[in-house]
Design an enzyme around this catalytic site. Structure first.
Site, PDB file in Angstrom:
ATOM      1  N   LYS A  76     -23.381 -35.458 -15.299  1.00 27.32           N
ATOM      2  CA  LYS A  76     -22.706 -34.754 -14.206  1.00 27.32           C
ATOM      3  C   LYS A  76     -21.215 -35.088 -14.194  1.00 27.32           C
ATOM      4  O   LYS A  76     -20.825 -36.242 -14.380  1.00 27.32           O
ATOM      5  CB  LYS A  76     -23.359 -35.152 -12.872  1.00 27.32           C
ATOM      6  CG  LYS A  76     -22.895 -34.340 -11.660  1.00 27.32           C
ATOM      7  CD  LYS A  76     -23.674 -34.773 -10.416  1.00 27.32           C
ATOM      8  CE  LYS A  76     -23.276 -33.993  -9.174  1.00 27.32           C
ATOM      9  NZ  LYS A  76     -24.025 -34.440  -7.975  1.00 27.32           N
ATOM     10  N   SER A 151     -25.750 -30.725  -5.176  1.00 24.84           N
ATOM     11  CA  SER A 151     -24.556 -30.407  -5.920  1.00 24.84           C
ATOM     12  C   SER A 151     -24.748 -30.452  -7.438  1.00 24.84           C
ATOM     13  O   SER A 151     -23.936 -29.925  -8.191  1.00 24.84           O
ATOM     14  CB  SER A 151     -23.453 -31.390  -5.534  1.00 24.84           C
ATOM     15  OG  SER A 151     -23.797 -32.724  -5.906  1.00 24.84           O
ATOM     16  N   SER A 175     -28.804 -34.285  -3.777  1.00 28.99           N
ATOM     17  CA  SER A 175     -28.177 -33.536  -4.874  1.00 28.99           C
ATOM     18  C   SER A 175     -28.793 -33.731  -6.246  1.00 28.99           C
ATOM     19  O   SER A 175     -28.381 -33.077  -7.201  1.00 28.99           O
ATOM     20  CB  SER A 175     -26.679 -33.866  -4.941  1.00 28.99           C
ATOM     21  OG  SER A 175     -26.009 -33.375  -3.802  1.00 28.99           O
TER      22      SER A 175
END
Length: 487
Positions: A76, A151, A175
């Site tokens: 990420k 997210s 997330s």
């Protein structure tokens, strides 16, 4: 598609170790898959082809060994990677290359993994749909017109699209788990402090938790074991041994949950959930009972206040953390023509660099922390957090784990919730309490609703991460994994 991209991480590690395929071949197959499908999925913000092949060659040369040697992974874009762009999906950090690696990245390298690149996300991890990325949304491989969760939608979508067998996400309010639920993948949030935050671009420091994303529970456990453990560079890191999550996943895969008590949270019963989601959850609960588990209804009366408490605590901490992005020290700088004051340059930089959701949360958090309002808002939210923690502690005196749907609804179409922030925030209704408590939780696929994945959440006490892996693996053994439609 190459068969190598369909294999699990454990299978790939075995194939490479036995010499049936080289790490370079495995890496190339995944890079080719990214080239073939990522224009439609947009899971990646940056693909480090040269670095990945170099790392794979080092594995083949015997220079890099470890339990996941040669296995590709996606990271990420909120985690610092030395010399590789790390933007947190924000214009304010466009093109920034960190001079150091996050602790998690160091441990991934020690384990021999091959980083393919950085995945898309909601800007600074603020969002539930990956629609708030400054570089455009990620599409859900199950339906390209729907969100992949947020997210960390990029990490989950990369796994679901067979672009990577493993990925790293971060979980502040759901997330990792929420994207896992809506993409039919596995996402685990470790105990807060069980994985290092050093090198993680901070959103909400008392909540942020890096964790593993995978296509099955066993792979998630393998990755969890690699990245977890005490880190003296992180003041919130827990100086205790990591629970044996790999052994727990293997035990759960045997399909025996005799003596395990599952707590069904009374306050989560049908609260705003779609009928199809509730149906898949109840069928999965029945499957666990058939494996020997006992279901006990428990009451957690303060869980209903988790959402408003979170949206005071997290924005307050983000308003403090994001003050460092000022156009002075690094990143974007706007209006520095020699005729403007420092305050004007900072204002222009933040106006141009931050997106709408980030600005919304900074404003909300700054207000909550302002003179005269701190005790009324942030202080009260922290008191609610304590009550939620006590709810968890009381519940775990009665049961081994708590269970719920991961999300109240399946993946929704793009744009359907952006006009109403509260409706967007409801996506994390079932995941946020665990973040406020600090315990571990995992989402595992449990079926379909209207042809789209549904997630089953297992929550455990702090530093009892092994419990959630055992139950998740048992459920996976009973209901199987999900296969997305071919892109």
């Amino acid at each position: 598609m190459s068969d190598l991209t369909r294999m699990s991480a454990a299978e790939l590690a075995g194939v490479i170790k036995r010499g049936e395929a080289s790490a370079v071949e495995v890496t190339t197959a995944h890079l080719d898959r990214i080239s073939a499908v990522d224009e439609r999925v947009h899971a990646f913000l940056h693909v480090d082809r040269e670095g990945a092949l170099e790392a794979a060659a080092a594995v083949d040369a015997g220079d890099r060994t470890g339990p996941l040697a040669g296995v590709p992974i996606a990271v990420k874009d909120v985690i610092a990677t030395k010399g590789v762009p790390t933007t947190a999906a924000s214009k304010i950090l466009e093109g920034w290359k960190p001079p150091y690696n996050a602790t998690i990245v160091e441990r991934l390298q020690q384990a021999g993994t091959v980083m393919l690149g950085k995945t898309n996300m909601d800007e600074f991890a603020m969002g539930s749909s990956t629609e708030y990325s400054a570089y455009g949304p990620t599409n859900n491989p199950w339906d390209l017109g729907r969100i992949p969760g947020g997210s960390g939608g990029g990490s989950a979508a990369a796994i679901a699209a067979y672009e990577a067998p493993l990925a790293i996400g971060t979980d502040t309010g759901g997330s990792i788990r929420q994207p896992g639920a809506v993409t039919g993948t596995v996402g685990a949030k470790p105990t807060y402090g069980g994985t290092s935050r050093y090198g993680l671009i901070a959103f909400s420091s008392s909540l942020d938790t890096p964790g593993p994303c995978a296509r099955n529970v066993a792979d998630a456990a393998l990755l969890h074991a690699v990245i977890a453990g005490h880190d003296p560079r992180d003041s919130t890191s827990i100086p205790q041994p990591v629970p044996d999550v790999v052994a727990a996943a293997r035990r759960g895969a045997d399909g025996d949950l005799t003596g395990v008590k599952l707590g069904l949270v009374k306050e989560f019963a049908g609260d705003g959930s779609e009928p199809g989601v509730l149906g898949a959850f109840r069928e999965s609960l029945e499957a666990l009972v058939k494996l020997g588990a006992e279901v006990v209804e428990v009451s957690c009366p303060h869980f209903g206040y988790a959402l408003p408490a979170y949206y005071l605590i997290a924005p307050s901490e983000c308003s403090s953390n994001l003050a460092r992005f000022d156009g002075v020290r690094y990143g974007l700088r706007v209006g520095d023509d020699g005729n403007r004051s420092l305050e004007e340059v900072m204002s222009l930089t933040r106006e141009a660099g931050f997106g709408p959701e980030v600005k919304r949360r900074i404003i909300l958090g700054t207000y909550a922390l302002s003179s005269g309002y701190y005790d009324a808002y942030y202080g009260q939210a922290q008191k609610v957090r304590t009550l939620i923690t006590r709810d968890f502690q009381s519940a775990f005196e009665q049961v081994d784990v708590l269970v719920s749907p991961t999300t109240p609804f399946v993946a929704f179409p793009f744009g359907s919730r952006t006009s109403d922030p509260y409706q967007m925030y409801l996506a994390d209704l079932f995941t946020i309490p665990t973040n406020l408590y600090g315990g571990p939780a995992i989402s595992v696929p449990c079926g379909l609703s209207d042809g789209l994945p549904v997630g089953f959440q297992v929550m455990a006490p702090t530093m009892a991460d092994d419990r959630m892996y055992r139950v998740a693996a048992a459920l996976e053994s009973a209901v199987g994994t999900l296969t997305p439609p071919e892109l």
